[in-house]
Design a protein around this motif. Structure first.
Motif, short mmCIF file in Angstrom:
data_model
loop_
_atom_site.label_atom_id
_atom_site.label_comp_id
_atom_site.label_asym_id
_atom_site.label_seq_id
_atom_site.Cartn_x
_atom_site.Cartn_y
_atom_site.Cartn_z
N PRO A 1 116.14 42.49 2.96
CA PRO A 1 115.47 43.66 3.53
C PRO A 1 114.03 43.83 3.03
O PRO A 1 113.25 44.57 3.62
N HIS A 2 113.66 43.11 1.94
CA HIS A 2 112.29 43.24 1.42
C HIS A 2 111.35 42.24 2.09
O HIS A 2 110.28 42.59 2.56
N LEU B 1 120.30 48.27 1.73
CA LEU B 1 119.41 49.39 2.05
C LEU B 1 118.58 49.72 0.81
O LEU B 1 119.08 50.32 -0.14
N PRO B 2 117.29 49.29 0.80
CA PRO B 2 116.48 49.56 -0.39
C PRO B 2 116.37 51.06 -0.64
O PRO B 2 116.26 51.85 0.31
N ALA B 3 116.43 51.44 -1.92
CA ALA B 3 116.43 52.87 -2.27
C ALA B 3 115.21 53.58 -1.67
O ALA B 3 115.30 54.73 -1.22
N ASN B 4 114.06 52.86 -1.58
CA ASN B 4 112.85 53.54 -1.08
C ASN B 4 112.86 53.71 0.44
O ASN B 4 111.96 54.29 1.01
N ARG B 5 113.91 53.19 1.10
CA ARG B 5 113.99 53.40 2.56
C ARG B 5 115.07 54.41 2.93
O ARG B 5 115.40 54.60 4.09
N PRO C 1 119.34 43.98 8.81
CA PRO C 1 119.03 42.79 8.01
C PRO C 1 119.70 41.52 8.54
O PRO C 1 120.46 40.85 7.84
N LEU C 2 119.43 41.21 9.80
CA LEU C 2 119.92 39.98 10.43
C LEU C 2 118.76 39.37 11.19
O LEU C 2 117.85 40.10 11.67
#
Ligand SMILES: C[S@@+](CC[C@H](N)C(=O)[O-])C[C@H]1O[C@@H](n2cnc3c(N)ncnc32)[C@H](O)[C@@H]1O
Ligand SMILES: [Zn+2]
Length: 269
Positions: free
Chosen positions: A6-7, A38-42, A140-141
């Motif tokens: 995701p990054h 799911l990144p914490a900042n999103r 994320p695909l």
């Protein structure tokens, strides 16, 4: 084929119980088998998506097969597929994915939802599926990685289905039709409004077919309370009407859905 980071959007490679990208980002697999991408900042809140109470209420409603007729109609779209990758967008605790797998046991089932309690249950229920905590707005695909996608009453990032679908793929979107849960809404609201029956415009895709299905179900008070708890009505409606739901006895409710099937727009010559 696997999840992407995701990054940096590089492919993730699974080594034992963690996923790694070339850049060095790393995500551990949870014990239930899902991965949190799911990144914490999103996150817009600490626990985004449906909360545990909603997820558990929906699990009880699905265990009673209240939505079975819809699930069978959804699964019919996938029953010819074999060795295909199918994504459930906003999969909740995986009820529809499970029915799809019963009808198309050879597919690879992928599921994402932003609510961790839901994904945890989905992964536990379907060990053969691959599940991630992720947003439907940034899945994320990889591009063109899915042969089919479906979404049942969940938000859809408008350009994601076209990006994710293979050339021949299709996207099935299920939403409530005008009089879905009408008697319940009449009970909860002084002036209920029918749902608007519209097909979302999705860039790169065209609506190929739309069908409407309806049926009625008779619900005992505890299941009726669960049905309210899993819907937006949990936060709306009149408090007094909600209190009297328990006294209604068996309650007959109309269920009504639109199944909207989209395919890639053909380029005009
Ligand atoms: C009405 S529930 C439907 C769940 C499941 N499809 C079903 O019908 O059983 C909507 C689901 O969308 C999820 N959701 C909400 N916002 C989301 C987002 N931005 N990305 C992915 N899932 C989301 C919720 O957590 C919830 O599980
Ligand atoms: Zn990365």
């Amino acid at each position: 084929m696997n999840w992407i980071c995701p990054h940096c959007r590089e492919p993730l490679v699974k080594v034992e119980r963690s996923y790694h990208c070339e850049t060095g980002h790393c995500f551990d697999q949870a014990k239930e088998g899902y991965v949190n991408l799911l990144p914490a900042n999103r996150k817009r809140s600490r626990d985004p998506g449906d909360n545990r109470e909603m997820v558990e209420a929906r699990k009880r409603v699905h265990a009673a097969d209240v939505y079975r007729t819809l699930a069978e109609a959804v699964a019919a779209y996938f029953k010819e597929l074999s060795h295909a990758s199918v994504l459930d967008l906003g999969c909740g605790e995986g009820y529809y994915g499970g029915v799809v797998l019963e009808h198309a046991p050879k597919i690879s089932m992928w599921g994402i939802d932003i609510a961790k309690p839901a994904v945890r249950l989905a992964a536990k229920a379907h060990p053969r599926g691959r599940f991630a905590v992720a947003s439907a707005y940034e899945v994320p695909l990889g591009d063109s990685s899915m042969d089919a996608i479906f979404s049942v009453f969940a938000p859809v990032g408008e350009s994601e289905p076209a990006r994710l679908l293979s050339h021949e793929g299709f996207f099935l979107n299920i939403c409530p039709a005008a009089r879905h849960l009408w008697q319940l809404r009449e009970h909860l609201y002084a002036d209920p409004k029918p749902h608007k029956e519209v097909a979302a415009a999705l860039p790169g895709l065209a609506l190929e077919k739309q069908e409407k299905i309806g049926f009625s179900v008779a619900l005992e008070p505890p299941l009726l309370a669960d049905l309210v708890a899993m819907t937006p009505y949990a936060y709306g409606g009149q408090r007094e009407s909600k209190a009297t739901l328990e006294q209604l006895g068996v309650f007959e409710v109309q269920m009504e859905f639109l199944l909207q099937c989209y395919r890639r727009e053909q380029a005009t010559a």
